[in-house]
Write a protein that holds these residues in place. Structure first.
Motif, short mmCIF file in Angstrom:
data_model
loop_
_atom_site.label_atom_id
_atom_site.label_comp_id
_atom_site.label_asym_id
_atom_site.label_seq_id
_atom_site.Cartn_x
_atom_site.Cartn_y
_atom_site.Cartn_z
N GLN A 138 0.69 -1.22 -0.01
CA GLN A 138 0.08 -0.06 0.12
C GLN A 138 0.81 1.16 0.15
O GLN A 138 0.74 2.07 -0.74
CB GLN A 138 -0.88 0.08 1.33
N ASP A 139 1.85 1.14 0.82
CA ASP A 139 2.90 2.48 0.85
C ASP A 139 3.34 2.73 -0.53
O ASP A 139 3.44 3.94 -0.90
CB ASP A 139 3.98 2.03 1.91
N GLU A 140 3.84 1.68 -1.31
CA GLU A 140 4.21 1.95 -2.76
C GLU A 140 3.26 2.63 -3.60
O GLU A 140 3.48 3.30 -4.42
CB GLU A 140 4.96 0.75 -3.27
N ILE A 141 2.18 1.89 -3.56
CA ILE A 141 0.91 2.32 -4.35
C ILE A 141 0.95 3.90 -4.01
O ILE A 141 0.47 4.56 -4.93
CB ILE A 141 -0.33 1.45 -4.03
N ASN A 142 0.68 4.10 -2.77
CA ASN A 142 0.25 5.50 -2.19
C ASN A 142 1.26 6.52 -2.81
O ASN A 142 0.91 7.72 -2.80
CB ASN A 142 0.16 5.59 -0.87
N LYS A 143 2.48 6.23 -2.99
CA LYS A 143 3.42 7.39 -3.72
C LYS A 143 3.09 7.55 -5.05
O LYS A 143 3.19 8.94 -5.34
CB LYS A 143 4.93 6.57 -3.74
N ILE A 144 2.44 6.79 -5.81
CA ILE A 144 2.04 7.04 -7.10
C ILE A 144 0.49 7.69 -6.79
O ILE A 144 0.28 8.96 -7.64
CB ILE A 144 1.63 5.66 -7.86
N LEU A 145 -0.17 7.39 -6.01
CA LEU A 145 -1.62 7.74 -5.86
C LEU A 145 -1.53 9.37 -5.56
O LEU A 145 -2.27 10.01 -6.11
CB LEU A 145 -2.64 7.02 -5.07
N GLN A 146 -0.64 9.58 -4.65
CA GLN A 146 -0.83 10.78 -4.07
C GLN A 146 -0.22 12.06 -5.15
O GLN A 146 -0.73 13.18 -5.55
CB GLN A 146 0.36 11.03 -3.05
N LYS A 147 0.39 11.40 -6.18
CA LYS A 147 1.10 12.24 -7.16
C LYS A 147 0.00 12.36 -8.34
O LYS A 147 -0.22 13.57 -8.90
CB LYS A 147 2.39 12.00 -7.82
N LYS A 148 -0.72 11.40 -8.53
CA LYS A 148 -1.65 11.37 -9.61
C LYS A 148 -3.10 11.97 -9.15
O LYS A 148 -3.76 12.53 -9.79
CB LYS A 148 -1.97 9.89 -10.08
N ILE A 149 -3.76 11.56 -8.02
CA ILE A 149 -4.96 12.07 -7.64
C ILE A 149 -5.28 12.51 -6.01
O ILE A 149 -6.15 12.61 -5.38
CB ILE A 149 -6.01 11.08 -7.74
N ASN A 150 -3.80 12.84 -5.46
CA ASN A 150 -3.96 13.33 -4.11
C ASN A 150 -4.52 12.32 -3.33
O ASN A 150 -5.44 12.88 -2.20
CB ASN A 150 -4.14 14.72 -4.03
N ALA A 151 -4.54 11.17 -3.17
CA ALA A 151 -5.07 10.07 -2.72
C ALA A 151 -4.26 8.99 -1.96
O ALA A 151 -3.16 8.69 -2.34
CB ALA A 151 -6.18 9.51 -3.43
N THR A 152 -4.62 8.40 -1.15
CA THR A 152 -3.94 7.02 -0.50
C THR A 152 -4.93 5.79 -0.45
O THR A 152 -6.15 6.14 -0.55
CB THR A 152 -3.55 7.36 0.95
N LEU A 153 -4.32 4.82 -0.43
CA LEU A 153 -5.25 3.67 -0.62
C LEU A 153 -5.17 2.89 0.70
O LEU A 153 -3.98 2.22 1.19
CB LEU A 153 -4.89 2.56 -1.84
N GLU A 154 -6.10 2.25 1.20
CA GLU A 154 -6.31 1.28 2.15
C GLU A 154 -6.99 0.12 1.97
O GLU A 154 -8.31 0.13 1.80
CB GLU A 154 -7.12 2.10 3.45
#
Length: 516
Positions: free
Chosen positions: A78-94
């Motif tokens: 999740q932490d690795e995915i969130n590095k991408i999501l924060q840049k693309k849609i300013n979101a984190t995934l749980e």
């Protein structure tokens, strides 16, 4: 890395659990609710989804609920995915993982308590239409039009429409196989030993001489191991000869024309299969505990049995052989067929309790275009959970396998655009081309896209389900005389409301046909 032979049998049992879920009666239309952030013009923050600049989007945590045990390294992924999501849609995934056995109770509680979460796995065989009827999922048409264009560019419109209920889209299907063919799985060592000519097996009854040979020459080996859910009636007839049309009695025959809903229990084909199984049971070809056995497991690989039923797709023989630990061969008895259940075998839906459906859709859309996110979600972290062997091919790191990995690829069929992910060294390098050709070759049900709403007859469905528990397994495994038990089965089904269910299915199917 496909599903094991018996996993779908277990999952189908879960449908009963999900169908008993009673929560979620609130409004299903959340597309108009207030977004997480608004611009000065009063627009949703998600109106900026198409822009590269995410500065106008407030931070948001997307909660996705999935069945299955939680991998040990899920937080790391999740932490690795969130590095991408924060840049693309300013979101984190749980990701919230819920064991299959606890799914019904826990998701029931989540909806009953209005627990806020965004995305949830569902499926046509896992109560999808019932969840829609209960208002647990929101319609996605407007959201897809604004933020989900990559989903509709990827998936065949006919398959997209299979996730519609009453004309509205409620789920985003995973891009994988949309069909299945059914038949038998045999141990290759015994096929070779007795020089069985499998080209002569065209119908189920053609297996009888093979079973006789195994019975007479292989002590301790069950010629045909089965369960109620894995019986030829349940596997080959239900999902190869009929379109089951959703929950409860009432089926459409695959052959022929028209949309006449029948009761399969009164179909001569059902009696034919039941009588054959009875004959084999009495001859000792079938395991005596078939009516009560819950899971076949690795009986073929353990040398305890010769044959069982199977559900096939490209690469399934390799997958099943690997799972069983012995080389197997497949006999196809029902050609590839696509029904609404097949087309919606893995669906991602947005919960009515989502605080930002727009952001949930932005994330879901990325699953159809972003290779990095998909590979992280499905395969984990490169170097830790897999290593690149060549081009698009991966394997486990040295000393690691699917049992010891902190993130085994168990979700490799459940969401997104799966051709984006790496292929494992054990998989066919042409897997996705084979899947595409397989999907194109499949015969499509005349009722493809029809989704039965069971709510008007939920009382009768519960009652007929109880009757089914009493009769089905003993009949389809050959444990009892079908000529005696099937008439009693029909009588009790009718008393429980079967005819009312069939009439409701026919009514809804006719209405669907007029609209389509």
């Amino acid at each position: 890395m496909g599903k094991s032979i018996n996993r779908i049998h277990y999952f189908l049992l879960m449908l009963l659990v999900v169908s008993l879920v009673t929560a979620g009666c609130g409004s299903s239309n959340k597309e108009d609710k207030a977004p997480t952030n608004s611009t000065s013009e009063g627009k949703s923050s998600s109106d900026n989804a198409g822009a590269a600049d995410d500065s106008k989007l407030s931070p948001y945590n997307i909660v996705m609920v999935f069945p299955g045990p939680e991998p040990k390294d899920q937080k790391l992924v999740q932490d690795e995915i969130n590095k991408i999501l924060q840049k693309k849609i300013n979101a984190t995934l749980e990701i919230r993982s819920i064991d299959w056995s606890a799914w019904g109770d826990k998701t029931n509680l989540m909806f009953a308590s209005d627990d806020p979460f965004d995305l949830m796995f569902s499926a046509g065989w896992f109560g999808f239409t019932q969840q829609v009827a209960k208002g647990q999922f929101i319609p996605l048409d407007d959201l897809v039009a604004k933020y989900g264009q990559d989903f509709t560019k990827t998936i065949d419109p006919e398959i997209v429409n299979a996730a519609k209920v009453n004309g509205k889209l409620y789920g985003m299907v995973a891009n994988k196989e949309f069909a299945a063919d059914k038949g038998l799985i045999l141990r290759k060592d015994l096929v070779d030993k007795y020089k069985f000519d499998l080209s002569k097996v065209k119908e189920l009854a053609d297996m009888e001489p093979l079973f006789k040979t195994i019975k007479e020459n292989e002590p301790g080996v069950t010629p045909f191991i089965t369960t109620g859910g894995a019986s030829p009636s349940a596997m080959i007839l239900d999902y190869g000869y009929y379109d089951m049309l959703g929950e409860g009695p009432g089926e459409l025959t695959r052959s022929g024309a028209g949309l006449k809903v029948i009761n399969k229990i009164e179909d001569p084909k059902y009696m034919e299969y039941a009588k054959l199984m009875r004959k084999w049971y009495q001859a000792g070809y079938i395991n005596k505990d078939a009516a009560t056995l819950q899971d076949i497991g690795k009986s073929l690989g353990a040398g305890k049995a010769f044959a069982q039923t199977g559900s096939f797709k490209p690469g399934s023989n390799l997958d099943n052989s690997r799972t069983q630990g012995t080389e197997l061969v497949e006999i196809q008895l029902a050609k590839p067929f696509t029904s609404t259940t097949d087309a919606t075998s893995a669906v991602l839906a947005i919960s009515r309790t989502s605080k930002d459906p727009e952001r949930a859709m932005m994330f879901a859309n990325l699953l159809y275009t972003d290779k990095d996110i998909m590979n992280l979600l499905i395969n984990g972290i490169e170097g830790k959970h897999y290593v690149i062997k060549s081009d698009n091919v991966i394997d486990f790191p040295a000393g690691v396998d699917s049992n010891s990995s902190g993130y085994p690829p168990t979700r490799n069929w459940m969401l997104g655009n799966l051709p984006l992910v790496h292929l494992w060294a054990s998989e066919d390098p042409n897997k996705w081309e084979a899947y595409a050709n397989y999907n194109k070759s499949a015969e499509k049900s005349r009722a493809l896209g029809f989704a039965f709403n069971a709510e008007p007859v939920k009382t009768e469905i519960a009652a007929t389900s109880n009757v089914e528990k009493e009769f089905k397994n003993v009949i389809v495994t050959g444990s009892v005389d079908p000529e005696k038990y099937i008439p009693d089965y029909i009588t009790k089904l009718k008393a429980a409301g079967m005819d009312k269910i069939i009439a409701e299915k026919q009514k809804q199917l006719d209405e669907w046909a007029k609209a389509n």
